[in-house]
Enzyme design. Structure first.
Site, mmCIF file in Angstrom:
data_model
loop_
_atom_site.group_PDB
_atom_site.id
_atom_site.type_symbol
_atom_site.label_atom_id
_atom_site.label_comp_id
_atom_site.label_asym_id
_atom_site.label_seq_id
_atom_site.Cartn_x
_atom_site.Cartn_y
_atom_site.Cartn_z
ATOM 1 N N ASP A 108 -8.964 35.160 16.460
ATOM 2 C CA ASP A 108 -8.695 36.526 17.284
ATOM 3 C C ASP A 108 -8.689 37.502 15.826
ATOM 4 O OD1 ASP A 108 -6.774 34.609 18.612
ATOM 5 O OD2 ASP A 108 -6.867 36.359 19.568
HETATM 6 O O1 MRU Z 1 -2.746 34.826 23.337
HETATM 7 P P1 MRU Z 1 -4.361 34.686 23.829
HETATM 8 O O2 MRU Z 1 -4.651 33.723 25.235
HETATM 9 O O3 MRU Z 1 -4.826 35.846 23.980
HETATM 10 O O4 MRU Z 1 -5.118 33.844 22.742
HETATM 11 C C1 MRU Z 1 -6.443 33.611 22.643
HETATM 12 C C2 MRU Z 1 -6.740 32.949 21.471
HETATM 13 O O5 MRU Z 1 -6.263 32.726 20.482
HETATM 14 C C3 MRU Z 1 -8.407 32.659 21.566
HETATM 15 O O6 MRU Z 1 -8.665 31.406 20.765
HETATM 16 C C4 MRU Z 1 -9.163 33.983 20.787
HETATM 17 O O7 MRU Z 1 -8.791 35.206 21.150
HETATM 18 C C5 MRU Z 1 -10.538 33.724 20.810
HETATM 19 S S1 MRU Z 1 -11.173 34.037 22.426
HETATM 20 C C6 MRU Z 1 -12.828 34.016 22.377
#
Ligand code: MRU
Length: 359
Positions: free
Chosen positions: A245
């Site tokens: 993220d």
């Molecule tokens: O809370 P989320 O579902 O948005 O978290 C998603 C993640 O942590 C993913 O691993 C990250 O965004 C990478 S997506 C290619």
């Protein structure tokens, strides 16, 4: 047939409602930035790249029917809408990166004095649409690099890969990042097996990654988060690949809660740990992971599933949505569309690639 999480045609944006998956495939129309903000906050769309793409495409839809009196008005409208979209979820950096990049662009266009209101509007819509198109090719090239890096470990023999959360077509414009690497290994007949974690408390692994793996007929097994060390010890895992993220200057990486403990377990078991993400997930403004703001989600997302309580009533809940994996645990490297790099060199590599692109 491929999974289409985001459907876009100029003036129309629909997203697959990820709160209903895997039991129901239903699209929701996103008509403006406000409905995008709500969908991002509620996690009808989630995953760092998908959040930014849906945010920007919602602005493309909104701009189409918007009238402005002067170029400065378009510029401040675009910038303020982008900043508003950033506020929906704080940890994933991709929306912020897009907001900064496109705000600078719209300001430059407005200042140039050669552009008229309509042409600035059109240019911004074109840019947002291009971002959607580019994400798939970026994912495919990073997946190629990730696949090669894993096959170097196995000396080209089929690999067993463990992943966490959802990083596939549902989290991006298509193909995926960490799940893209798994997909690529499978396409080349070099994937022996993929293990995906359930990813409590929101179950992105059980609901979404498992759905994608079954959809693509990829040999795979779902495990609970608490089974990771056991699986590492007994199943001869080649590598762990997760998404990100936010990757900061020193390579520290924020990703879905639970990533950090998987990285610790991988280190103990001598299993290379990779992070796969596009360069837009890199944040050059933060030096270390200490600076990353970690989103906390409501207690009920942890203490109940689809409204059914699963915890004793009255218990306190702590529900951080992400954690930070220190760079030293990212032993395999960071997989990007430019190649695979050690966390300590990621800052210089991405900065110079971005400078090259500007020229
Ligand atoms: O809370 P989320 O579902 O948005 O978290 C998603 C993640 O942590 C993913 O691993 C990250 O965004 C990478 S997506 C290619």
């Amino acid at each position: 047939m491929t999974l289409e999480a985001i459907k876009y045609q100029r003036g129309h944006l629909d997203i697959l409602d990820q709160l209903l998956l895997p039991f129901k495939s239903q699209y929701v129309s996103i008509n403006d930035t406000e409905s995008a903000w709500i969908a991002i906050k509620k996690m009808q769309v989630r995953g760092a790249p998908a959040i930014a793409i849906v945010g920007c495409l919602s602005l493309a839809v909104e701009l189409l029917n918007q009238d402005f009196d002067c170029v400065d008005e378009v510029s401040s409208y675009v910038s303020s809408k982008l900043e508003y979209l950033v506020s929906a979820r704080p940890t994933a950096v991709n929306m912020k990166e897009a907001a900064d990049r496109y705000s600078n662009l719209v300001k430059e266009l407005a200042l140039s004095k050669t552009e008229m209101v309509e042409s600035i509007k059109q240019k911004m819509i074109d840019e947002f649409e291009q971002m959607f198109i580019d994400d798939v090719s970026t994912n495919k090239s990073l997946s190629d690099f990730g696949c090669e890096a894993i096959l170097d470990i196995t000396e080209q023999k089929p690999a067993k890969v463990l992943t966490h959360c959802n990083t596939g077509s549902l989290a991006t414009a298509g193909y995926g990042t960490a799940l893209g690497v798994i997909r690529k290994l499978h396409e080349r007949n070099t994937l022996e097996h993929a293990y995906c974690t359930e990813t409590r408390p929101y179950n992105q692994g059980a609901r979404l990654t498992a759905y994608e793996l079954v959809f693509e007929k990829i040999p795979s097994t779902l495990i609970c988060d608490s089974m990771v060390s056991m699986v590492m010890k007994t199943k001869n895992i080649t590598a762990v690949v997760v998404g990100a993220d936010r990757v900061v200057q020193n390579g520290d990486t924020a990703n879905k809660i639970g990533t950090y403990q998987i990285a610790i377990a991988a280190k103990y078991h001598n299993i290379p740990f990779f992070v796969a993400c596009p360069s837009t997930t890199f944040d050059p403004n933060m030096k270390t992971g200490e600076e990353i703001i970690i989103e906390e989600r409501p207690a009920n997302e942890m203490s109940s599933i689809k409204g059914v309580p699963i915890a004793a009533e009255g218990i306190n809940c702590y529900n951080p949505a992400f954690d930070v994996t220190p760079a030293e645990l990212i032993t395999g490297g960071i997989i990007t569309e430019f190649g695979v790099f050690k966390p300590e060199s990621i800052y210089s590599v991405i900065s110079s690639e971005k400078n090259q692109r500007k020229k």
